[in-house]
Design a protein around this motif. Structure first.
Motif, short mmCIF file in Angstrom:
data_model
loop_
_atom_site.label_atom_id
_atom_site.label_comp_id
_atom_site.label_asym_id
_atom_site.label_seq_id
_atom_site.Cartn_x
_atom_site.Cartn_y
_atom_site.Cartn_z
N ALA A 196 0.81 -1.22 0.00
CA ALA A 196 0.00 0.00 0.00
C ALA A 196 0.84 1.27 0.00
O ALA A 196 0.50 2.25 0.63
N GLY A 197 1.93 1.25 -0.74
CA GLY A 197 2.81 2.41 -0.80
C GLY A 197 2.57 3.26 -2.03
O GLY A 197 2.15 2.78 -3.08
N GLY A 198 2.86 4.54 -1.91
CA GLY A 198 2.74 5.46 -3.03
C GLY A 198 1.29 5.81 -3.33
O GLY A 198 0.39 5.58 -2.53
N PHE A 199 1.08 6.37 -4.52
CA PHE A 199 -0.29 6.73 -4.90
C PHE A 199 -1.09 5.47 -5.20
O PHE A 199 -0.51 4.40 -5.38
N HIS A 200 -2.40 5.62 -5.25
CA HIS A 200 -3.22 4.46 -5.60
C HIS A 200 -4.43 4.88 -6.41
O HIS A 200 -4.81 6.05 -6.45
N CYS A 201 -5.00 3.87 -7.07
CA CYS A 201 -6.25 4.04 -7.81
C CYS A 201 -7.24 3.04 -7.24
O CYS A 201 -6.85 2.04 -6.65
N LYS A 202 -8.52 3.32 -7.43
CA LYS A 202 -9.54 2.36 -7.03
C LYS A 202 -10.74 2.49 -7.97
O LYS A 202 -10.99 3.55 -8.54
N TRP A 203 -11.42 1.36 -8.13
CA TRP A 203 -12.57 1.30 -9.03
C TRP A 203 -13.65 0.41 -8.42
O TRP A 203 -13.35 -0.55 -7.73
N ASN A 204 -14.90 0.72 -8.74
CA ASN A 204 -16.00 -0.15 -8.33
C ASN A 204 -16.76 -0.69 -9.54
O ASN A 204 -17.86 -1.19 -9.41
N ALA A 205 -16.15 -0.57 -10.72
CA ALA A 205 -16.74 -1.09 -11.96
C ALA A 205 -15.59 -1.48 -12.91
O ALA A 205 -14.43 -1.24 -12.60
N ASN A 206 -15.95 -2.07 -14.04
CA ASN A 206 -14.94 -2.41 -15.04
C ASN A 206 -14.20 -1.14 -15.47
O ASN A 206 -14.79 -0.06 -15.50
N ASN A 207 -12.93 -1.30 -15.86
CA ASN A 207 -12.18 -0.16 -16.35
C ASN A 207 -11.29 -0.63 -17.49
O ASN A 207 -10.44 -1.50 -17.30
N ALA A 208 -11.48 -0.04 -18.67
CA ALA A 208 -10.75 -0.45 -19.87
C ALA A 208 -9.38 0.19 -20.00
O ALA A 208 -8.58 -0.22 -20.83
N ASN A 209 -9.10 1.22 -19.19
CA ASN A 209 -7.81 1.91 -19.27
C ASN A 209 -7.46 2.44 -17.89
O ASN A 209 -8.08 3.39 -17.41
N TRP A 210 -6.46 1.85 -17.28
CA TRP A 210 -6.06 2.25 -15.93
C TRP A 210 -5.42 3.63 -15.87
O TRP A 210 -5.10 4.12 -14.80
N ALA A 211 -5.22 4.27 -16.98
CA ALA A 211 -4.69 5.65 -17.07
C ALA A 211 -3.56 5.87 -16.07
O ALA A 211 -2.47 5.37 -16.26
N GLY A 212 -3.78 6.62 -14.99
CA GLY A 212 -2.74 6.98 -14.02
C GLY A 212 -2.08 5.81 -13.34
O GLY A 212 -0.97 5.94 -12.84
N CYS A 213 -2.72 4.66 -13.31
CA CYS A 213 -2.14 3.47 -12.67
C CYS A 213 -1.64 2.44 -13.69
O CYS A 213 -1.06 1.43 -13.31
#
Length: 156
Positions: free
Chosen positions: A65-82
């Motif tokens: 759990a280090g550094g920045f993180h992303c989170k989603w509650n649905a499908n995501n076709a492009n993690w962009a920043g992550c």
């Protein structure tokens, strides 16, 4: 006979205690930002107790759990920043339908994938040596720093 019952009760209570002992690497859910995916400060590790499922997939830049993180509650076709920058993932989705997550090597749910079951965490993808295993582009590549998209499925 009383000794057998007492022993059976003690063993049962001991087993229940073992099953309910908190996991040391449990995580605290971070408040959700307005627009997914959110990129925020790292989440803290909880010393004891399991947080309730909150329906999100979490991904951190660094192990544990280090550094920045992303989170989603649905499908995501492009993690962009992550995209291709993640070394720790945690499926804190709800149990039941669409509880497992497939992590894909490519954008738009393409290429090889691996499964992350509901409530499972891979806190150090680099150390785990986990590789994409299904057929497609990226098969055999390390998952660490190589995830581009994900989808939620009933089972994988």
């Amino acid at each position: 006979m009383r000794i057998k019952r007492a022993l059976a009760t003690a063993l049962t209570v001991g087993a229940l205690t073992l099953l309910t002992t908190p996991v040391a690497d449990a995580r605290v859910a971070v408040p959700e930002a307005a627009a997914p995916p959110s990129v925020t400060a790292p989440a803290a590790v909880v010393p004891a107790g399991l947080p309730a499922a909150d329906g999100h997939l979490y991904a951190w830049e660094h192990p544990h759990a280090g550094g920045f993180h992303c989170k989603w509650n649905a499908n995501n076709a492009n993690w962009a920043g992550c995209r291709n920058k993640v070394s720790d993932v945690w499926n804190n989705g709800y149990p039941g339908r669409s509880e497992d997550v497939r992590l894909f090597y490519g954008l738009n749910w393409t290429g090889s994938w691996v499964c992350l079951h509901q409530s499972h965490s891979l806190p150090d993808l680099g150390a785990s040596g986990l590789r994409f295993f299904s057929a497609g582009a990226g098969q055999g590549q390390l998952v660490n720093d190589n995830v581009s998209s994900h989808d939620w499925v009933d089972a994988c």
